[in-house]
Scaffold this active site. Sequence first.
Site, PDB file in Angstrom:
ATOM      1  N   LYS A 115      -3.074  -6.184  -2.278  1.00 44.59           N
ATOM      2  CA  LYS A 115      -2.234  -6.055  -3.467  1.00 44.59           C
ATOM      3  C   LYS A 115      -2.448  -7.184  -4.482  1.00 44.59           C
ATOM      4  O   LYS A 115      -2.381  -6.961  -5.691  1.00 44.59           O
ATOM      5  CB  LYS A 115      -0.757  -5.994  -3.058  1.00 44.59           C
ATOM      6  N   GLU A 199       6.874 -10.378  -6.303  1.00 41.30           N
ATOM      7  CA  GLU A 199       6.889  -9.741  -7.608  1.00 41.30           C
ATOM      8  C   GLU A 199       8.299  -9.753  -8.161  1.00 41.30           C
ATOM      9  O   GLU A 199       9.265  -9.643  -7.404  1.00 41.30           O
ATOM     10  CB  GLU A 199       6.424  -8.278  -7.525  1.00 41.30           C
ATOM     11  N   ARG A 290      -6.614   7.363  -1.815  1.00 34.87           N
ATOM     12  CA  ARG A 290      -6.624   8.557  -0.960  1.00 34.87           C
ATOM     13  C   ARG A 290      -5.873   9.663  -1.683  1.00 34.87           C
ATOM     14  O   ARG A 290      -5.300   9.440  -2.751  1.00 34.87           O
ATOM     15  CB  ARG A 290      -5.909   8.257   0.361  1.00 34.87           C
TER      16      ARG A 290
END
Length: 471
Positions: A115, A199, A290
């Site tokens: 990430k 975050e 995906r």
Amino acid sequence: MIKKLLIANRGEIAVRIIRACAEMNICSVAVYSEADRHALHVKRADEAYFIGDDPLAGYLNPIKLVNLAIESGCDSLHPGYGFLSENANLAEICVENDICFVGPSSNVIRLMGDKTEARRSMINAGIPVIPGTESNVVNLSEALREGDRIGYPIMLKATSGGGGRGIRLCNCREELEEAYPRVISEATKAFGSSEVFLEKCIINPKHIEVQVLADSFGNTVHLFERDCSIQRRNQKLIEIAPSPQISPKMRAYIGDQAVRAAKAVGYQNAGTIEFLLADDEIYFMEMNTRVQVEYTVTEEITGIDIIREQLRIASGLALSIKQEEIQYRGYSLQFRINAEDPRNNFLPSFGKITRYYAPGGPGVRTDTAIYTGYTIPPYYDSMCLKLVVWALSWEEALARGSRALDDMRVQGIKTTATYYQQILADSDFRNGRFNTNFVDEHPHLLNYSIKRKPGELALAIAGVIAAYAGF
């Protein structure tokens, strides 16, 4: 073209891929654990191979799966979603053994699976990201310093996280201190990595994601957005395409940003760029390398078969459509029908399905691997089917969704279907006023009672007798 495909997954996504293979004249190969011996994907595939007694180990062993692909004469492997679908090692081992991996390269999977690296890539590409740490935090002391710098509330996230796991909301220093060791432990167990980052928490955002397709010829397109704001504990429940909450101008902007993001990392195959939207500002959250569970609603509004496109791209073919040719029509909703009891804190409800009736009619689709007499094992995700509806207008889609949920019968277990009917009837939802906190802000919707229709009790009893008598 791909000739023989090993599907390294189970359940409804395996069945869906098998159907695409049948239409493309591709031989489908299923795998199954002892718990899945009687599963629908095993019955539907052209070939099926046993991968062990353990319910999970076989599905999570990349070397075993690739060796099986080689031994069974497969030239390709599709990972589906979940399990090893975003595992760079699986993609790498496939390439090393001349097995075509239906997905992006291992380098891209590895890059976007981290990430903090994904954030850095988006910053370099000029894509807006959520304020946070530019690298992983190495200990609690650093986490506390960074928390003070960013400002509370903040999200503590596992660097390799996904599926709503390895993430905690921290409203203050004390909560961060308490959450830090828990997230470290959860991340290590679930993802094999203890790395975490911080975050800024975006208050009451909308969760908007964009489906992208990219081939090996440099062509990248978006298939418009999905609204995944209806979720519980970061797990999506109802998905909508297109979003009833954004303007045409914002729709075009988000689509363009998604294409830029995919091109920035050299992406190929199907993927999803996830954003948070707040006060008309978007922030990149993550990229899923995906096919997503909710790709169905995108197929419904665009008419594009995403699994087919995946197989075409992996075969080395160019995209079958150009961006200017892609249009959307109407609205589609997907309901994740989970084997859970919403009125009992969503407690899992695994067991034998004594009666299953799939709803039908115009604009109704069910993607599932269940059938009457099937026993849902307790080892896997609780989703037992995906109910998808489409209609020309938002109001018609809501009415069709309510009718389809009412038509459907899944007896022997408890499901989330009736709860979704309460959501569809809520005025805030119907008027397009919802965000990721909708479920928490509408607890009264869980106070429903299940009303049986005339004769339903007798049918339920008959279903139990038939199922357990082996009829």
